[in-house]
Design a protein around this motif. Sequence first.
Motif, PDB file in Angstrom:
ATOM      1  N   MET A   7      -8.848 -58.070  55.100  1.00  0.00           N
ATOM      2  CA  MET A   7      -8.190 -59.096  55.906  1.00  0.00           C
ATOM      3  C   MET A   7      -6.682 -58.902  55.819  1.00  0.00           C
ATOM      4  O   MET A   7      -6.138 -58.764  54.721  1.00  0.00           O
ATOM      5  CB  MET A   7      -8.532 -60.488  55.379  1.00  0.00           C
ATOM      6  CG  MET A   7      -9.984 -60.733  55.197  1.00  0.00           C
ATOM      7  SD  MET A   7     -10.700 -61.191  56.745  1.00  0.00           S
ATOM      8  CE  MET A   7     -12.320 -61.669  56.202  1.00  0.00           C
ATOM      9  N   VAL A   8      -6.013 -58.886  56.949  1.00  0.00           N
ATOM     10  CA  VAL A   8      -4.562 -58.752  56.985  1.00  0.00           C
ATOM     11  C   VAL A   8      -3.984 -60.090  57.409  1.00  0.00           C
ATOM     12  O   VAL A   8      -4.317 -60.631  58.460  1.00  0.00           O
ATOM     13  CB  VAL A   8      -4.125 -57.635  57.952  1.00  0.00           C
ATOM     14  CG1 VAL A   8      -2.609 -57.554  58.017  1.00  0.00           C
ATOM     15  CG2 VAL A   8      -4.718 -56.318  57.530  1.00  0.00           C
ATOM     16  N   LEU A   9      -3.109 -60.627  56.558  1.00  0.00           N
ATOM     17  CA  LEU A   9      -2.516 -61.937  56.807  1.00  0.00           C
ATOM     18  C   LEU A   9      -1.019 -61.828  56.558  1.00  0.00           C
ATOM     19  O   LEU A   9      -0.594 -61.571  55.427  1.00  0.00           O
ATOM     20  CB  LEU A   9      -3.158 -62.977  55.883  1.00  0.00           C
ATOM     21  CG  LEU A   9      -2.838 -64.431  56.116  1.00  0.00           C
ATOM     22  CD1 LEU A   9      -3.384 -64.876  57.464  1.00  0.00           C
ATOM     23  CD2 LEU A   9      -3.443 -65.283  55.023  1.00  0.00           C
ATOM     24  N   PHE A  10      -0.218 -61.991  57.610  1.00  0.00           N
ATOM     25  CA  PHE A  10       1.237 -61.879  57.545  1.00  0.00           C
ATOM     26  C   PHE A  10       1.686 -60.525  56.982  1.00  0.00           C
ATOM     27  O   PHE A  10       2.639 -60.440  56.212  1.00  0.00           O
ATOM     28  CB  PHE A  10       1.843 -63.015  56.714  1.00  0.00           C
ATOM     29  CG  PHE A  10       1.551 -64.384  57.265  1.00  0.00           C
ATOM     30  CD1 PHE A  10       2.072 -64.770  58.485  1.00  0.00           C
ATOM     31  CD2 PHE A  10       0.758 -65.261  56.559  1.00  0.00           C
ATOM     32  CE1 PHE A  10       1.810 -66.024  58.996  1.00  0.00           C
ATOM     33  CE2 PHE A  10       0.483 -66.518  57.054  1.00  0.00           C
ATOM     34  CZ  PHE A  10       1.012 -66.903  58.277  1.00  0.00           C
ATOM     35  N   GLY A  11       0.988 -59.477  57.328  1.00  0.00           N
ATOM     36  CA  GLY A  11       1.350 -58.145  56.896  1.00  0.00           C
ATOM     37  C   GLY A  11       0.835 -57.762  55.519  1.00  0.00           C
ATOM     38  O   GLY A  11       1.049 -56.646  55.076  1.00  0.00           O
ATOM     39  N   SER A  13      -2.440 -57.209  53.019  1.00  0.00           N
ATOM     40  CA  SER A  13      -3.880 -56.993  53.116  1.00  0.00           C
ATOM     41  C   SER A  13      -4.575 -57.559  51.877  1.00  0.00           C
ATOM     42  O   SER A  13      -4.118 -57.355  50.746  1.00  0.00           O
ATOM     43  CB  SER A  13      -4.184 -55.507  53.255  1.00  0.00           C
ATOM     44  OG  SER A  13      -3.668 -54.794  52.161  1.00  0.00           O
ATOM     45  N   PHE A  14      -5.635 -58.292  52.117  1.00  0.00           N
ATOM     46  CA  PHE A  14      -6.403 -58.932  51.061  1.00  0.00           C
ATOM     47  C   PHE A  14      -7.864 -58.510  51.166  1.00  0.00           C
ATOM     48  O   PHE A  14      -8.411 -58.446  52.264  1.00  0.00           O
ATOM     49  CB  PHE A  14      -6.346 -60.462  51.189  1.00  0.00           C
ATOM     50  CG  PHE A  14      -4.980 -61.039  51.015  1.00  0.00           C
ATOM     51  CD1 PHE A  14      -4.438 -61.202  49.764  1.00  0.00           C
ATOM     52  CD2 PHE A  14      -4.230 -61.418  52.114  1.00  0.00           C
ATOM     53  CE1 PHE A  14      -3.190 -61.745  49.592  1.00  0.00           C
ATOM     54  CE2 PHE A  14      -2.975 -61.954  51.964  1.00  0.00           C
ATOM     55  CZ  PHE A  14      -2.447 -62.122  50.699  1.00  0.00           C
ATOM     56  N   PRO A  15      -8.501 -58.273  50.034  1.00  0.00           N
ATOM     57  CA  PRO A  15      -9.944 -58.025  50.084  1.00  0.00           C
ATOM     58  C   PRO A  15     -10.669 -59.338  50.387  1.00  0.00           C
ATOM     59  O   PRO A  15     -10.163 -60.418  50.070  1.00  0.00           O
ATOM     60  CB  PRO A  15     -10.269 -57.516  48.681  1.00  0.00           C
ATOM     61  CG  PRO A  15      -9.180 -58.022  47.825  1.00  0.00           C
ATOM     62  CD  PRO A  15      -7.966 -58.133  48.695  1.00  0.00           C
ATOM     63  N   PRO A  16     -11.833 -59.282  51.000  1.00  0.00           N
ATOM     64  CA  PRO A  16     -12.558 -60.509  51.352  1.00  0.00           C
ATOM     65  C   PRO A  16     -12.916 -61.362  50.134  1.00  0.00           C
ATOM     66  O   PRO A  16     -13.029 -62.578  50.235  1.00  0.00           O
ATOM     67  CB  PRO A  16     -13.809 -60.010  52.047  1.00  0.00           C
ATOM     68  CG  PRO A  16     -13.505 -58.627  52.460  1.00  0.00           C
ATOM     69  CD  PRO A  16     -12.489 -58.105  51.522  1.00  0.00           C
ATOM     70  N   VAL A  17     -13.076 -60.743  48.983  1.00  0.00           N
ATOM     71  CA  VAL A  17     -13.436 -61.495  47.794  1.00  0.00           C
ATOM     72  C   VAL A  17     -12.289 -62.423  47.365  1.00  0.00           C
ATOM     73  O   VAL A  17     -12.518 -63.413  46.682  1.00  0.00           O
ATOM     74  CB  VAL A  17     -13.870 -60.545  46.667  1.00  0.00           C
ATOM     75  CG1 VAL A  17     -12.693 -59.832  46.069  1.00  0.00           C
ATOM     76  CG2 VAL A  17     -14.652 -61.265  45.605  1.00  0.00           C
ATOM     77  N   PHE A  18     -11.073 -62.137  47.786  1.00  0.00           N
ATOM     78  CA  PHE A  18      -9.937 -62.987  47.451  1.00  0.00           C
ATOM     79  C   PHE A  18     -10.093 -64.378  48.047  1.00  0.00           C
ATOM     80  O   PHE A  18      -9.803 -65.380  47.394  1.00  0.00           O
ATOM     81  CB  PHE A  18      -8.639 -62.338  47.933  1.00  0.00           C
ATOM     82  CG  PHE A  18      -7.411 -63.151  47.669  1.00  0.00           C
ATOM     83  CD1 PHE A  18      -6.923 -63.269  46.382  1.00  0.00           C
ATOM     84  CD2 PHE A  18      -6.756 -63.800  48.693  1.00  0.00           C
ATOM     85  CE1 PHE A  18      -5.786 -64.016  46.132  1.00  0.00           C
ATOM     86  CE2 PHE A  18      -5.632 -64.553  48.455  1.00  0.00           C
ATOM     87  CZ  PHE A  18      -5.138 -64.661  47.171  1.00  0.00           C
ATOM     88  N   PHE A  19     -10.565 -64.461  49.282  1.00  0.00           N
ATOM     89  CA  PHE A  19     -10.746 -65.756  49.924  1.00  0.00           C
ATOM     90  C   PHE A  19     -11.926 -66.519  49.317  1.00  0.00           C
ATOM     91  O   PHE A  19     -11.898 -67.743  49.207  1.00  0.00           O
ATOM     92  CB  PHE A  19     -10.911 -65.576  51.435  1.00  0.00           C
ATOM     93  CG  PHE A  19      -9.683 -64.986  52.073  1.00  0.00           C
ATOM     94  CD1 PHE A  19      -8.527 -65.724  52.179  1.00  0.00           C
ATOM     95  CD2 PHE A  19      -9.672 -63.686  52.529  1.00  0.00           C
ATOM     96  CE1 PHE A  19      -7.377 -65.197  52.742  1.00  0.00           C
ATOM     97  CE2 PHE A  19      -8.544 -63.140  53.096  1.00  0.00           C
ATOM     98  CZ  PHE A  19      -7.383 -63.899  53.202  1.00  0.00           C
ATOM     99  N   VAL A  20     -12.945 -65.799  48.909  1.00  0.00           N
ATOM    100  CA  VAL A  20     -14.062 -66.426  48.192  1.00  0.00           C
ATOM    101  C   VAL A  20     -13.563 -66.979  46.865  1.00  0.00           C
ATOM    102  O   VAL A  20     -13.945 -68.072  46.451  1.00  0.00           O
ATOM    103  CB  VAL A  20     -15.209 -65.416  47.973  1.00  0.00           C
ATOM    104  CG1 VAL A  20     -16.291 -66.004  47.117  1.00  0.00           C
ATOM    105  CG2 VAL A  20     -15.763 -64.942  49.297  1.00  0.00           C
ATOM    106  N   LEU A  21     -12.679 -66.255  46.209  1.00  0.00           N
ATOM    107  CA  LEU A  21     -12.086 -66.708  44.954  1.00  0.00           C
ATOM    108  C   LEU A  21     -11.283 -67.989  45.158  1.00  0.00           C
ATOM    109  O   LEU A  21     -11.384 -68.925  44.356  1.00  0.00           O
ATOM    110  CB  LEU A  21     -11.197 -65.607  44.374  1.00  0.00           C
ATOM    111  CG  LEU A  21     -10.509 -65.906  43.068  1.00  0.00           C
ATOM    112  CD1 LEU A  21     -11.509 -65.812  41.921  1.00  0.00           C
ATOM    113  CD2 LEU A  21      -9.378 -64.947  42.846  1.00  0.00           C
TER     114      LEU A  21
END
Length: 67
Positions: A7-11, A13-21
Amino acid sequence: MSSLPVMVLFGLSFPPVFFVLLVSLALFFVLNRVLQPTGVYDVVWHPALFNTALFCCLFYLIFRVSL
């Protein structure tokens, strides 16, 4: 085995598990605030271990549901 998209948010990049966290952390804090006044921590042997296990269980459940 398929790889999960990044996932790219404001430039950034985050792995999807970050949002689950983040979701499981928010749910843990809400559940912790609910359990404090009920007196559950008086029965628990080691509150820090209980909190760790509670967070791990929430993270696992949310991760399994999101797949």
